[in-house]
Design an enzyme around this catalytic site. Structure first.
Site, PDB file in Angstrom:
ATOM      1  CG  HIS A  90      37.963 -25.883 -16.036  1.00 29.49           C
ATOM      2  ND1 HIS A  90      37.270 -26.028 -14.863  1.00 29.49           N
ATOM      3  CD2 HIS A  90      38.895 -26.856 -16.045  1.00 29.49           C
ATOM      4  CE1 HIS A  90      37.770 -27.059 -14.194  1.00 29.49           C
ATOM      5  NE2 HIS A  90      38.759 -27.583 -14.898  1.00 29.49           N
ATOM      6  CG  ASP A 153      42.031 -31.702 -26.720  1.00 28.37           C
ATOM      7  OD1 ASP A 153      41.407 -32.207 -27.661  1.00 28.37           O
ATOM      8  OD2 ASP A 153      43.014 -30.955 -26.865  1.00 28.37           O
ATOM      9  CD  GLU A 266      43.612 -32.471 -30.411  1.00 23.86           C
ATOM     10  OE1 GLU A 266      44.593 -32.315 -29.641  1.00 23.86           O
ATOM     11  OE2 GLU A 266      42.438 -32.260 -30.059  1.00 23.86           O
TER      12      GLU A 266
HETATM   13  P1  FAD Z   1      33.435 -21.087 -17.335  1.00 28.57           P
HETATM   14  O1  FAD Z   1      34.877 -20.866 -17.284  1.00 28.57           O
HETATM   15  O2  FAD Z   1      32.742 -21.285 -16.063  1.00 28.57           O
HETATM   16  O3  FAD Z   1      32.734 -19.899 -18.156  1.00 28.57           O
HETATM   17  C1  FAD Z   1      33.297 -19.415 -19.347  1.00 28.57           C
HETATM   18  C2  FAD Z   1      32.470 -18.247 -19.889  1.00 28.57           C
HETATM   19  O4  FAD Z   1      31.227 -18.734 -20.345  1.00 28.57           O
HETATM   20  C3  FAD Z   1      32.162 -17.181 -18.854  1.00 28.57           C
HETATM   21  O5  FAD Z   1      32.086 -15.932 -19.474  1.00 28.57           O
HETATM   22  C4  FAD Z   1      30.798 -17.595 -18.350  1.00 28.57           C
HETATM   23  O6  FAD Z   1      30.076 -16.495 -17.826  1.00 28.57           O
HETATM   24  C5  FAD Z   1      30.166 -18.162 -19.605  1.00 28.57           C
HETATM   25  N1  FAD Z   1      29.239 -19.238 -19.330  1.00 28.57           N
HETATM   26  C6  FAD Z   1      29.424 -20.336 -18.560  1.00 28.57           C
HETATM   27  N2  FAD Z   1      28.331 -21.114 -18.591  1.00 28.57           N
HETATM   28  C7  FAD Z   1      27.457 -20.487 -19.387  1.00 28.57           C
HETATM   29  C8  FAD Z   1      26.129 -20.785 -19.816  1.00 28.57           C
HETATM   30  N3  FAD Z   1      25.488 -21.875 -19.416  1.00 28.57           N
HETATM   31  N4  FAD Z   1      25.533 -19.916 -20.650  1.00 28.57           N
HETATM   32  C9  FAD Z   1      26.150 -18.792 -21.070  1.00 28.57           C
HETATM   33  N5  FAD Z   1      27.380 -18.456 -20.685  1.00 28.57           N
HETATM   34  C10 FAD Z   1      28.030 -19.298 -19.865  1.00 28.57           C
HETATM   35  N6  FAD Z   1      38.430 -25.527 -24.971  1.00 28.57           N
HETATM   36  C11 FAD Z   1      38.311 -26.157 -26.150  1.00 28.57           C
HETATM   37  O7  FAD Z   1      37.650 -25.649 -27.052  1.00 28.57           O
HETATM   38  N7  FAD Z   1      38.913 -27.359 -26.366  1.00 28.57           N
HETATM   39  C12 FAD Z   1      39.617 -28.005 -25.408  1.00 28.57           C
HETATM   40  O8  FAD Z   1      40.134 -29.078 -25.650  1.00 28.57           O
HETATM   41  C13 FAD Z   1      39.745 -27.386 -24.138  1.00 28.57           C
HETATM   42  N8  FAD Z   1      40.399 -27.988 -23.140  1.00 28.57           N
HETATM   43  C14 FAD Z   1      40.522 -27.371 -21.938  1.00 28.57           C
HETATM   44  C15 FAD Z   1      41.199 -28.010 -20.902  1.00 28.57           C
HETATM   45  C16 FAD Z   1      41.328 -27.407 -19.684  1.00 28.57           C
HETATM   46  C17 FAD Z   1      42.057 -28.132 -18.565  1.00 28.57           C
HETATM   47  C18 FAD Z   1      40.827 -26.101 -19.488  1.00 28.57           C
HETATM   48  C19 FAD Z   1      41.037 -25.387 -18.194  1.00 28.57           C
HETATM   49  C20 FAD Z   1      40.148 -25.442 -20.513  1.00 28.57           C
HETATM   50  C21 FAD Z   1      39.978 -26.076 -21.742  1.00 28.57           C
HETATM   51  N9  FAD Z   1      39.281 -25.468 -22.777  1.00 28.57           N
HETATM   52  C22 FAD Z   1      39.142 -26.104 -23.977  1.00 28.57           C
HETATM   53  C23 FAD Z   1      38.707 -24.124 -22.628  1.00 28.57           C
HETATM   54  C24 FAD Z   1      37.244 -24.200 -22.210  1.00 28.57           C
HETATM   55  O9  FAD Z   1      36.440 -24.562 -23.306  1.00 28.57           O
HETATM   56  C25 FAD Z   1      36.762 -22.832 -21.728  1.00 28.57           C
HETATM   57  O10 FAD Z   1      37.589 -22.365 -20.705  1.00 28.57           O
HETATM   58  C26 FAD Z   1      35.344 -22.928 -21.220  1.00 28.57           C
HETATM   59  O11 FAD Z   1      34.848 -21.641 -21.011  1.00 28.57           O
HETATM   60  C27 FAD Z   1      35.339 -23.658 -19.911  1.00 28.57           C
HETATM   61  O12 FAD Z   1      34.049 -24.082 -19.618  1.00 28.57           O
HETATM   62  P2  FAD Z   1      33.475 -23.849 -18.167  1.00 28.57           P
HETATM   63  O13 FAD Z   1      32.257 -24.670 -18.153  1.00 28.57           O
HETATM   64  O14 FAD Z   1      34.444 -24.082 -17.099  1.00 28.57           O
HETATM   65  O15 FAD Z   1      33.118 -22.297 -18.320  1.00 28.57           O
END
Ligand code: FAD
Length: 519
Positions: A90, A153, A266
């Site tokens: 994400h 969120d 918020e």
């Molecule tokens: P990924 O996108 O898969 O990874 C993000 C980064 O973290 C990459 O660099 C990856 O290599 C690294 N990573 C992933 N897993 C690990 C692990 N286990 N250990 C170490 N590194 C790792 N953020 C907020 O704070 N609040 C919100 O309300 C919020 N809402 C969102 C809503 C949507 C629809 C989206 C798309 C994003 C939102 N985000 C929010 C942002 C979100 O927190 C970040 O994009 C987060 O990185 C997404 O998590 P993911 O598991 O998909 O990580």
């Protein structure tokens, strides 16, 4: 392909070549999990942003920390291979991708840990780094009646993904971000070592990894603080025509003691018109309610503000809820007549954005690009930001929510890798663009750049949240006086710059000396 893989450097400095086919790599890795060839159409090349796509060499579905350690160690014996943990993909700007490297699908480990731990009168849950927050919520509440205190969120994000950034929502003013609500981690470092860390054990790694953008280790397990889950939530939105009144009330609420304020605070900016995405219809919580614009004064501008709050209660407290909520609302200066409220279960409240996402997917083109921009802006500069960015550059909206609400710096731990603006109160600003129609994605990306460049030019006290920069100079400026600590942590825990190459902060150098990226 063999050349692409580079060399494996053995301890005795002899060289050998790594076979390129999946079965021989799999054999040499001796994985419990599985391995697939990288493919541009596979999930490893995609993310929510939809702006970048690079092809990895292999997609690994590990069974756990041991498998991840083997992959990292194998990469470290080559001259060029990198490893990216992918949570739920994400990210917006390819942060979880690894061009020509290993992408580790953390979701395959999501069921590895789930242990409820009462310790000295407090309650914790041990969960996998690859677990989705929505599963943590539903399992914790249904089995134990407890839940984490600080959320995002949207909950289809992994624990490791949000802890690598911060994890922010309307509870963070009270409990801090998710990175302030974790007491122990299991991490696979860039040296392939499986290490347990906490505030008192391997503390530099613990704090480095929290908000560390995946640079220092892969989080395979996290111990999260819990609280008793309420049964119900009263969820309320009220509208303001003046930014100063909106910020005054929001800041008032986030600085009150626990028990004397709402449990969630918020806010968002919306357009003073009937546009279905950006305007009045984006405010009512109950589809049966209509926004009545006659309450808005003729002198109001083209932009309005909505404060969104929630009050937790147990079913047995129901008779006292009205008094408590009305007492709090009575202290606010919102536009009379512009209030919308519903009572929903606690889990339904926390899953509100997941539900909205399902509706969007069901009703139309869900998977377009999402050039989102997130910033932290100091209270001292937020009026200027509102005037220039919201009222001028974005006066017609962004085709989705434009969040803005205050947070308290004292609830964040300075020892983590997250960087924040100065001053106790700062605002998170999130421009959540959905672009099925309207301006091209290039124009929207350019507009994001214009906003960031303006912030830099006028010397705004701000930081990007979920940062994305292209040059070493930008990263140095982003981290400011924390840059040297960040580089030192990299040198200690991932000295060959193997991890999270998609963040574009460091690049692997064949001489094994980390250097920050120059483009
Ligand atoms: P990924 O996108 O898969 O990874 C993000 C980064 O973290 C990459 O660099 C990856 O290599 C690294 N990573 C992933 N897993 C690990 C692990 N286990 N250990 C170490 N590194 C790792 N953020 C907020 O704070 N609040 C919100 O309300 C919020 N809402 C969102 C809503 C949507 C629809 C989206 C798309 C994003 C939102 N985000 C929010 C942002 C979100 O927190 C970040 O994009 C987060 O990185 C997404 O998590 P993911 O598991 O998909 O990580």
């Amino acid at each position: 392909m063999i050349a692409y893989l580079g060399r494996i450097v053995h301890d005795n400095d002899a060289e050998s070549k790594l076979d390129d086919d999946v079965s021989s790599i799999s054999k040499s890795l001796d994985l419990q999990g599985s391995i697939e060839n990288g493919d541009v159409s596979s999930l490893a090349s995609k993310d929510f942003g939809g702006l970048y796509s690079v092809k990895p060499l292999f997609l690994i579905k590990p069974s756990g920390a041991e498998d991840i350690s083997r992959v990292v160690k194998l990469a470290s014996r080559t001259s060029n291979l990198t490893v990216a943990a992918r949570g739920n993909g994400h990210s917006i700007n390819g942060q979880a991708m690894a061009e020509g490297g290993f992408v580790i699908d953390m979701r395959s480990t999501e069921k590895n840990h789930f242990e409820f731990l009462p310790i000295n009168g407090s309650h914790y849950i041990d969960v996998s780094g690859g677990a989705l927050w929505e599963d943590v919520l539903t399992r914790c509440v249904s089995r134990y009646g407890y839940a984490p205190r600080s959320w995002t969120d949207y909950l289809s994000l992994t624990v490791g993904g949000t802890l690598s950034n911060a994890g922010v929502s309307g509870q963070a003013f009270r409990y801090g971000p998710q990175t302030s609500n974790v007491t122990e981690l299991e991490v696979v470092t860039g040296k392939g070592e499986i290490t347990i860390c906490s505030e008192t054990l391997n503390s530099e790694l613990f704090f480095g990894v929290l908000g560390g953008l995946g640079q220092f280790g892969v989080i395979t397990r996290a111990r999260i603080k819990l609280q008793q889950a309420p049964d119900m939530v009263r969820w309320i939105r009220v509208v303001y025509s003046e930014f100063e009144e909106f910020t005054r009330d929001a800041e008032f609420l986030v600085t009150q003691k626990e028990g004397e304020s709402f449990d969630y605070v918020e806010g968002f900016v919306f357009c003073n018109n009937d546009d279905p995405f950006n305007g009045w219809p984006s405010v009512p919580l109950d589809p049966g309610h209509e926004f009545n614009p006659t309450h808005i004064s003729q002198t109001a501008g083209s932009i309005l503000y909505c404060l969104e709050v929630a009050f937790h209660y147990r079913n047995s407290d129901h008779p006292t809820v009205d008094t408590a909520v009305n007492g709090l609302l009575g202290r606010l200066r919102f536009v009379e007549g512009l209030k919308s409220q519903v009572d929903v279960s606690y889990t339904k409240f926390l899953l509100r954005v997941n539900r909205a996402e399902e509706q969007v997917k069901a009703n139309g083109p869900g998977d377009g690009p999402h050039p989102w921009l997130n910033l932290f802006v100091s209270k001292s500069d937020v009026v200027n930001f509102n005037r220039t960015v919201f009222k001028t550059m974005l006066k017609d909206g962004v085709g989705g929510p434009m969040l803005i609400y205050p947070l308290l710096r004292s609830k964040w731990d300075d020892r983590t890798s997250v960087v924040l603006p100065e001053g106790e109160i700062f605002y998170i600003v999130a421009l959540l663009r959905f672009v099925p129609n309207g301006p091209s994605v290039e124009k929207l990306v350019a507009q994001n750049r214009e906003i960031v460049n303006w912030c830099i030019k006028v010397g705004l006290d701000f930081k990007l949240y979920l940062p994305h920069y292209q040059s070493k100079g930008d990263w140095e400026r982003h981290f400011g006086n924390r840059w040297s600590r960040f580089v030192e942590r990299k040198a200690s825990f991932d000295p060959m710059a193997i991890l999270a190459p998609g963040q574009n902060i460091f690049r692997r150098d064949p001489s094994n000396i980390i250097i920050s990226r120059e483009f």
